[in-house]
Design an enzyme around this catalytic site. Structure first.
Site, short mmCIF file in Angstrom:
data_model
loop_
_atom_site.label_atom_id
_atom_site.label_comp_id
_atom_site.label_asym_id
_atom_site.label_seq_id
_atom_site.Cartn_x
_atom_site.Cartn_y
_atom_site.Cartn_z
N GLU A 37 -12.23 -2.36 12.75
CA GLU A 37 -12.27 -1.58 11.52
C GLU A 37 -13.50 -2.13 10.62
O GLU A 37 -14.45 -1.23 10.13
CB GLU A 37 -11.06 -1.67 10.50
CG GLU A 37 -11.18 -0.94 9.30
CD GLU A 37 -9.72 -1.15 8.56
OE1 GLU A 37 -8.70 -1.80 8.97
OE2 GLU A 37 -9.95 -0.66 7.30
N GLU B 147 0.74 -1.12 -0.17
CA GLU B 147 0.15 -0.11 0.00
C GLU B 147 0.73 1.23 0.02
O GLU B 147 0.71 1.94 0.68
CB GLU B 147 -1.22 -0.08 1.30
CG GLU B 147 -2.05 -1.15 1.08
CD GLU B 147 -3.02 -1.04 2.26
OE1 GLU B 147 -2.68 -0.63 3.34
OE2 GLU B 147 -4.01 -1.89 2.06
N ASP C 86 -8.31 -9.16 4.39
CA ASP C 86 -7.95 -7.95 5.35
C ASP C 86 -9.13 -7.83 6.42
O ASP C 86 -9.87 -7.17 6.31
CB ASP C 86 -8.03 -6.57 4.46
CG ASP C 86 -7.53 -5.59 5.47
OD1 ASP C 86 -6.95 -5.66 6.50
OD2 ASP C 86 -7.43 -4.23 4.86
C1 GCV Z 1 -2.62 0.59 8.69
C2 GCV Z 1 -6.08 -2.01 5.79
C3 GCV Z 1 -6.50 -0.74 6.57
C4 GCV Z 1 -5.32 0.20 6.57
C5 GCV Z 1 -4.15 -0.49 7.18
C6 GCV Z 1 -3.89 -1.52 6.41
C7 GCV Z 1 -2.67 -2.41 7.00
O1 GCV Z 1 -6.19 -1.81 4.43
O2 GCV Z 1 -7.82 -0.15 5.89
O3 GCV Z 1 -5.89 1.40 7.33
O4 GCV Z 1 -3.22 0.60 7.36
O5 GCV Z 1 -4.78 -2.54 6.54
O6 GCV Z 1 -3.06 -3.41 7.66
O7 GCV Z 1 -1.49 -2.18 6.71
#
Ligand code: GCV
Length: 675
Positions: free
Chosen positions: A389, A282, A361
Site C-alpha cells: 500500500e 475507522e 500504519d
Molecule cells: C482495511 C489503512 C488502509 C485501509 C485499511 C486499514 C486497516 O488505513 O488504508 O485500507 O483497511 O489501514 O488496516 O484496517
C-alpha cells in the site's frame, strides 16, 4: 492454466542433478495413512523435474534408495520425537537393511505436507540427501494471511488484480484454490482470513447458510494443506443479521446470537479458525459503542468459539480518525498503547491481539510499536503488510524482508536484553503460546499472483519468517531466487542485489527519516507532501519555514514514554535517536546537523538523488539478465522498473522542491531542484 506457480514451478533439473537424485524419487513406501497431497506433490516433482515416475508401495522395499512416508505412530521403529511439535516434521536418511531410506515423518497430516515441500526444496536447491538429519518445528503458532478481499471481487489495497476467492458476490472454488493452498503450505502458512477486515453490508451475509455452504468448499481444500480458514466479522452483526437492537457484548441475547452462529459455522466447517475483528476503528462498530471495553467485546466472541477451539483475533489498530489538525495534543502514534495496555491480562486465552508493526500504519519506516513488550499477559500477533500500500503498490520493486527482519529482531527489553519481538510472538518471553504473525496478502488473480513478479519474493519471505523468524534474510532471498529462476550465478547475483537494496532505495526517494505519509490521499500512490496535512487522520509532519516533524519526546506528546528503557531514553534524545527515525520522534530545524556532518536538508536532497540513482542501477542490473530469465517475465519486470524510475523521479522532484520552496536553502551540489 493461465497463471504461474511462482516458486513451485518444477522445471527440469540438469542431467547431473537428475542422476544425483532420481533414484530416490522412483519409489515411495507409505506406512499407514499418508495424505494424497503428499503423494501427488512428490509424483509431480519427480515427473516434472527429474523425469521419473514415482511408484508407490505400502511396505518396506529392497531398493537401494527410496523415500518412506508415514505418521510417527505408523513407523515400526523408534525415532526420538520428544522435541517434535504437532506441525513439526522429521527428514532423516536411515540405513534399513541394504537400503538407504529418506524417512519423512511427523505427528499430523500437516507435518507430512510441510516435510514434503522441504524435501523437494532441498533437492531443487542442490542439497545433499545422503545424510539428512532434520527436525523442524515452526517457531510461531499462528502463521496467517489476511485477505482484504470483498465479495464483489475487489481487493482493498490490492495491486494484483481481483480476488481469488470472490467474484460478483459468489465464492470461487477451483483448481487455483488448490494451487494457492499448495503455495501457502510450501511456506508454512496455517491460517487464511478470507475477507476484508472492513466488513461492509454484503459481506455481513458471509455468516449465513447460503454462503457458509460455499465457504465450506473452500475450507475443505485448505484443510488438506493444513490451513484453517477464518472470517472477518462485523461486531454489529447481531443487529444487522439477527434483528437485535443492540450488539452490546454483555447483553445475553447478543452472546446467544453469536453462540448459535458459531455452532452453525462449525456445522459447515469443523476446523473453522475463528474471527478477525476490526472494532471501533475507522467507522467499524465495536464494544465502545455500548460503553464496553475491547476485552469485554473480544471475550464475548471468544467464549462462543472456545468450545470448538476457535480463536478471536482482535486488532489493535484503534485510533481517533476524526482528529482536528489544529489539535497538537492528540498523537495518533500513542493510540494503540493507550487503548490496549490497560487491558493487559483481561483477554481470554483464545483471544490474540493483532498489532500493526508500527504505531501509525505500515509506513516505509516507523519505530516498532511500543505495545510489543508492553503487553505481558496477552497473546500477541504481529501484523505486517505484504501488499505494498505505502511501499510502491507493486509497481515499485520494494522487497520487504529486510524491514521485517529488523522488526522481528527489535529488542523490546520487556524482560531485559534479548526480549525481541520474535521472541514475544513465539511465546518465549511471556509464555503466551497463542502468538502469531499475520501478513496482509499481496495476492490477486493476475497471472503471476502478485502483479510485480518480484513481489512474489515478499510472499515467500513472509511465510518463511513466520515459520522461523530467526531465518537469515540473505538465505531466504537466495532460496527464492533459485526456486523461481534457477541457479544461474548472474541471476542470483543481480536479483539478490536488487531485492536487498530495494526497500532502502524506496525509503530514500520517498519519505526518509521516519517522515512517512507524504502521499496522495485515498489511493496512497505518488508524492503529495501536504496530502494528509490538514485532514482528520492524525498524520501530520507540520513543516513550516524553519522546522519539520512532530515532537514525540517526553517534552512533546510523550510517545517515547510508552517504550521501555533504554529505548525511551534513546528515542527521547536527539543525539541518540536512530537517524532513520529522527523525524518520527523529533521536530528539527532544517539546518540540524546529522552525524555525518550534513544538515538535515542537505541529507534530504542527497537521499532523494541517491534513491533515484539506485533505481537506475536496478534497471541496469535487470537489463543484464535478458536471455537468462523467461522472456515474458523479463519484459514484465522491465516495464515495471521503467515505471518505477519515472515515479521515483517524480517523488524526488516533488519532495526536494517542497523543501526548497519551504526553506530557500539550495542544494550544496547545485543539482536541479525546481524553484
Ligand atoms: C482495511 C489503512 C488502509 C485501509 C485499511 C486499514 C486497516 O488505513 O488504508 O485500507 O483497511 O489501514 O488496516 O484496517
Amino acid at each position: 492454466m493461465g497463471y504461474s506457480m511462482c516458486w513451485l514451478e518444477y522445471e527440469k533439473l540438469s542431467k547431473k542433478e537428475v542422476e544425483r537424485y532420481s533414484e530416490w524419487f522412483e519409489s515411495l513406501a507409505m506406512l499407514g495413512d499418508v495424505p494424497k497431497e503428499v503423494v501427488e506433490e512428490l509424483k509431480k516433482f519427480a515427473r516434472e523435474s527429474l523425469g521419473v515416475q514415482l511408484r508407490t508401495f505400502t511396505r518396506f522395499l529392497k531398493k537401494k534408495r527410496y523415500i518412506l512416508v508415514g505418521l510417527l505412530n505408523s513407523l515400526p521403529f523408534d525415532l526420538d520425537a520428544s522435541e517434535q511439535k504437532p506441525e513439526g516434521f522429521v527428514l532423516k536418511t536411515l540405513k534399513v537393511g541394504n537400503s538407504s531410506v529418506i524417512v519423512l515423518t511427523g505427528k499430523t497430516r500437516a507435518s507430512l505436507v510441510y516435510g514434503t515441500y522441504e524435501l523437494i526444496k532441498r533437492v531443487r536447491l542442490g542439497e545433499d540427501l545422503e545424510s539428512l538429519d532434520v527436525l523442524e518445528n515452526p517457531k510461531v503458532r499462528f502463521r496467517m494471511l489476511n485477505h482484504w478481499d470483498n465479495l464483489d471481487g475487489s481487493v482493498e489495497r490490492g495491486y494484483a488484480g481481483n480476488s481469488i476467492f470472490f467474484k460478483e458476490n459468489e465464492v470461487i472454488v477451483n483448481e487455483r484454490t488448490k494451487d494457492y493452498a499448495r503455495l501457502l503450505a510450501s511456506i508454512g502458512i496455517n491460517g487464511v482470513v478470507l475477507n476484508n477486515v472492513n466488513v461492509k453490508k454484503k459481506e455481513l451475509h458471509l455468516l449465513e447458510p447460503a454462503y457458509l455452504e460455499k465457504l465450506k468448499k473452500l475450507a475443505d481444500v485448505f484443510r488438506r494443506y493444513g490451513i484453517r480458514v477464518f472470517l472477518s466479522v462485523n461486531f454489529a452483526s447481531p443487529m444487522h443479521l439477527g434483528g437485535l437492537e443492540t450488539a452490546d457484548p454483555l447483553d445475553k441475547r447478543v452472546f446467544e446470537w453469536w453462540k448459535k452462529k458459531v455452532e452453525e459455522i462449525y456445522d459447515y466447517i469443523p476446523d473453522f479458525g475463528g474471527f478477525l475483528v476490526k472494532a471501533d476503528s475507522e467507522f467499524n462498530p465495536g464494544p465502545h459503542m455500548f460503553g464496553r471495553t475491547h476485552a469485554e467485546g473480544a471475550n464475548m466472541l471468544a467464549r462462543a468459539l472456545a468450545p470448538f477451539e476457535g480463536y478471536v483475533i482482535w486488532r489493535a489498530f484503534v485510533y481517533n480518525c476524526m482528529q482536528d489538525w489544529r489539535d497538537y495534543k492528540t498523537d495518533r502514534a500513542k493510540a494503540a498503547y493507550e487503548n490496549f495496555k490497560p487491558l493487559d491480562g483481561q483477554f481470554d486465552e483464545n483471544v490474540i491481539v493483532q498489532i500493526k508493526y508500527g504505531p501509525m500504519d505500515f509506513q516505509v519506516r516507523e519505530p516498532v510499536s511500543p505495545l510489543f513488550g508492553a503487553l505481558e499477559r496477552t497473546n500477541q500477533m504481529l501484523e505486517l503488510q505484504i501488499t505494498q500500500e505505502y511501499t510502491g503498490q507493486q509497481i515499485h520493486l520494494c522487497y520487504l524482508g529486510t524491514l521485517w527482519k529488523e522488526i522481528l529482531d527489535f529488542d523490546t527489553f520487556a524482560k531485559g536484553r534479548g526480549s525481541f519481538v520474535k521472541r514475544i510472538v513465539d511465546g518465549t518471553i511471556f509464555g503466551m503460546e497463542n502468538g502469531g504473525i499475520a501478513g496482509v496478502s499481496n495476492v490477486g488473480d493476475s497471472e503471476n499472483w502478485t502483479g510485480h513478479d518480484l513481489a512474489q519474493a515478499n510472499l515467500y519471505t513472509f511465510g518463511r519468517l513466520a515459520w522461523n523468524p530467526d531465518e537469515e534474510i540473505e538465505k531466504v532471498v537466495k532460496e527464492w531466487i533459485v526456486l523461481t529462476f534457477g541457479k544461474k550465478e548472474k541471476v542470483l547475483e543481480n536479483v539478490s542485489y536488487m531485492l536487498l537494496k530495494s526497500h532502502r532505495a524506496y525509503e530514500k526517494y520517498t519519505t526518509p527519516f521516519g517522515l512517512g505519509w507524504m502521499v496522495n490521499p485515498g489511493h496512497h500512490y505518488g508524492p503529495n507532501p501536504e496530502g494528509y496535512e490538514y485532514s482528520r487522520w492524525g498524520t501530520y509532519h507540520r513543516a513550516n519555514w524553519e522546522a519539520i516533524g512532530v515532537d514525540r519526546t517526553s517534552r512533546g506528546t510523550g510517545f517515547t514514554l510508552q517504550y521501555r528503557s533504554p529505548w525511551r531514553e534513546i528515542f527521547d534524545d536527539v543525539n541518540t535517536c536512530p537517524e532513520d527515525l529522527i523525524l518520527f520522534f523529533h521536530r528539527l530545524p532544517y539546518t540540524f546537523k546529522l552525524k555525518s556532518g550534513k544538515t538535515l536538508i542537505q541529507a534530504m536532497y542527497d537521499l532523494h538523488f541517491e534513491g533515484v540513482e539506485e533505481v537506475e542501477d536496478f534497471l541496469r542490473k535487470w537489463e543484464e539478465l535478458e536471455g537468462l530469465i523467461d522472456q515474458r517475465v523479463h519484459e514484465r519486470v522491465r516495464e515495471r522498473l521503467r515505471m518505477q524510475l519515472e515515479h521515483a523521479k517524480e517523488w524526488r522532484d516533488v519532495i526536494n522542491t517542497y523543501f526548497f520552496r519551504r526553506t530557500g536553502i539550495p542544494d550544496e551540489k547545485g543539482r536541479r531542484i525546481y524553484p
